[in-house]
Design an enzyme around this catalytic site. Structure first.
Site, PDB file in Angstrom:
ATOM      1  N   LYS A 298       5.133   4.174  -8.168  1.00  0.00           N
ATOM      2  CA  LYS A 298       5.322   2.733  -7.947  1.00  0.00           C
ATOM      3  C   LYS A 298       6.405   2.114  -8.850  1.00  0.00           C
ATOM      4  CE  LYS A 298       0.686   2.177  -6.005  1.00  0.00           C
ATOM      5  NZ  LYS A 298       0.780   1.967  -4.585  1.00  0.00           N
TER       6      LYS A 298
ATOM      7  N   TYR B 186      -8.789   6.532  -6.030  1.00  0.00           N
ATOM      8  CA  TYR B 186      -7.905   7.108  -5.014  1.00  0.00           C
ATOM      9  C   TYR B 186      -6.681   7.663  -5.723  1.00  0.00           C
ATOM     10  CZ  TYR B 186      -4.726   7.237  -0.966  1.00  0.00           C
ATOM     11  OH  TYR B 186      -3.842   7.621   0.020  1.00  0.00           O
TER      12      TYR B 186
ATOM     13  N   ASP C 131      -4.429   8.869 -13.832  1.00  0.00           N
ATOM     14  CA  ASP C 131      -3.583   8.475 -12.712  1.00  0.00           C
ATOM     15  C   ASP C 131      -3.126   7.045 -12.987  1.00  0.00           C
ATOM     16  OD1 ASP C 131      -2.507   7.465 -10.403  1.00  0.00           O
ATOM     17  OD2 ASP C 131      -3.944   8.456  -9.072  1.00  0.00           O
TER      18      ASP C 131
HETATM   19  N1  HOZ Z   1      -2.413   3.509  -0.638  1.00  0.00           N
HETATM   20  C1  HOZ Z   1      -1.944   2.166  -0.717  1.00  0.00           C
HETATM   21  C2  HOZ Z   1      -3.003   1.250  -1.196  1.00  0.00           C
HETATM   22  N2  HOZ Z   1      -3.675   1.601  -2.386  1.00  0.00           N
HETATM   23  C3  HOZ Z   1      -1.453   1.674   0.613  1.00  0.00           C
HETATM   24  C4  HOZ Z   1      -0.038   1.978   0.786  1.00  0.00           C
HETATM   25  C5  HOZ Z   1       0.595   1.261   1.997  1.00  0.00           C
HETATM   26  O1  HOZ Z   1      -0.057   1.010   2.976  1.00  0.00           O
HETATM   27  O2  HOZ Z   1       1.769   0.971   1.902  1.00  0.00           O
END
Ligand code: HOZ
Length: 428
Positions: free
Chosen positions: A267, A144, A239
């Site tokens: 992050k 992802y 990534d």
């Molecule tokens: N895309 C995030 C997990 N891999 C989730 C982000 C969220 O819900 O804060």
């Protein structure tokens, strides 16, 4: 029975926010039940609006490697806040953060700060296309890279949780430009390259997958991607939004000794505030506007509060002892889960790299999306709630990672390991 505050808030939220949340996995649909609403968090603990406190292994999905409300971060953000929240003009902090990032991450000579990991990946792909003059990208099933159109093809994270790895609303013409291969399957990439290598701009990969649950790269996988990209004139993009500054100060690329052309970060480099970044060699990065013809911009890019939080976080990580501690802490949690699995007889495969791990409810090795999908999401859901009942908060989906932070004390880790042993027994 009267509703808890979280239940009432969730009721209200569902009237005005799709699914009651601002990001799908938070809605607990992967595990059932009502999400708790957060009042506050400090160190390793998060407290809900009903006053229940949990040892938190979500860590805001990865950024909080120092734990919640780390005093140095709060102080730095407070100082920055007093000077203003955003200027739309350059600041000294951005230069410092960029210097720090390029000195830490082996393949980066220049970096552009943006506001999210999604933006970083989307912009890096545009740069790769602009630089190579090619249109196709290769990504891996279950990886992802945020929610840009070209990247929501066979996507992990919410795509895996909700069984919509190919989102509605992505034009077919765009989706056709994204070729996919199973993670860890070099042969599949070789075949794609043999057929269409001359059209491939970039291969994008999470060097350690974190969005189908944690899946480490097989020996030689990342090296093989490097060679294939070189052979076919494509760029390699890591990534490292999750792995950057988590798997070591130089991220996964330093840990595995493979140099990508482009890297995405997010992050941790924002210390819990919204941030993203992409970077690579000077010659490539100089193709970005205002130096080159690849356009990308942002009102809040390099935001001074995010930069202050990020700088403080990265400075705290500059000591190698920090990563030794994270490794030990991750291993303690892993051991607790493995013991619990043995004692309960529940089939469990724990994948861990450093301070990120996933316990998959399956007995075979998990090496790619297909094997991750064999895990029992029903068992994970029961485990999640059994852990929550014992005061431990994990991601509300089988296909995500648990993150250990420097704020987790030995007592927290032992309590979590004990909770895991008990929780697993209840699943029999
Ligand atoms: N895309 C995030 C997990 N891999 C989730 C982000 C969220 O819900 O804060």
């Amino acid at each position: 029975m009267t509703a808890s505050r979280s239940e009432s808030l969730f009721g209200r939220a569902q009237r005005v926010l799709p699914g009651g949340v601002n990001s799908p996995v938070r809605a607990f649909r992967g595990v059932g039940g009502t999400p708790f609403f957060v009042r506050s968090a400090e160190g390793s603990r998060i407290t809900d609006v009903d006053g229940r406190s949990y040892i938190d292994f979500l860590g805001s999905w990865g950024p909080l490697i120092l734990g919640h409300a780390a005093p140095a971060v709060i102080e730095a953000v407070g100082e920055a806040l007093a000077r203003g929240t955003s200027y739309g003009a350059p600041t000294p902090g951005e230069v410092e953060l960029a210097d720090l990032i390029v000195s830490a991450v082996p393949s980066m000579e220049m970096v552009r700060l943006v506001s999210s990991g999604t933006e970083a990946a989307m912009s890096a792909i545009r740069l790769a296309r602009g630089a190579t003059g090619r249109d196709l990208i290769i990504k891996f099933e279950g990886c992802y890279h945020g929610h840009a159109d070209s990247l929501l093809v066979k996507a992990g994270s919410g795509g895996a949780t909700f069984g919509v790895p190919d989102s509605l609303g992505v034009p077919e013409a765009l989706a056709r430009m994204t070729l996919t291969a199973p993670f860890n399957d070099l042969g599949a990439v070789e075949r794609l390259m043999a057929a269409r290598g001359g059209e491939v701009a970039v291969v994008i990969v999470e060097p350690v997958a974190g969005n189908m649950g944690v899946v480490p790269p097989a020996t030689g996988f990342l090296e093989g991607l490097r060679q294939l990209c070189d052979r076919h004139g494509a760029l390699l993009l890591f990534d490292e939004v999750i792995t950057g500054f988590r798997l070591g100060y130089g991220g996964a690329q330093a840990r595995y000794g493979v140099r990508p052309d482009l890297t995405c970060l997010g992050k941790i480099i924002g210390g819990g505030l919204p941030v993203g970044a992409y970077g690579g060699p000077r010659a490539l990065m100089e193709r970005i506007s205002p130096l080159g013809g690849v356009y990308q911009a942002g009102t809040l890019s390099g935001n001074p509060l995010a930069v202050a939080a990020g700088l403080t976080t990265l400075r705290a990580l500059a000591d190698p002892a920090v990563y030794a501690r994270l490794e030990r802490a991750g291993a303690t949690l892993e051991a607790g889960l493995a013991d619990g699995a043995r004692a309960s007889g529940i089939p469990l495969t724990v994948n861990r790299v450093g301070s990120m791990l996933t316990a998959f409810f399956t007995d075979g090795p998990v090496t790619d999306y297909a094997s991750a999908k064999r895990a029992s999401t029903e068992r994970y859901a029961r485990f999640f709630h059994a852990m929550l009942a014992r005061g431990v908060f994990l991601a509300a989906s089988q296909f995500e990672a648990a993150f250990v932070s420097l704020a987790h004390s030995d007592a927290d880790l032992e309590a979590a390991a004990r909770a895991a042993r008990e929780a697993l027994t209840t699943l029999r």
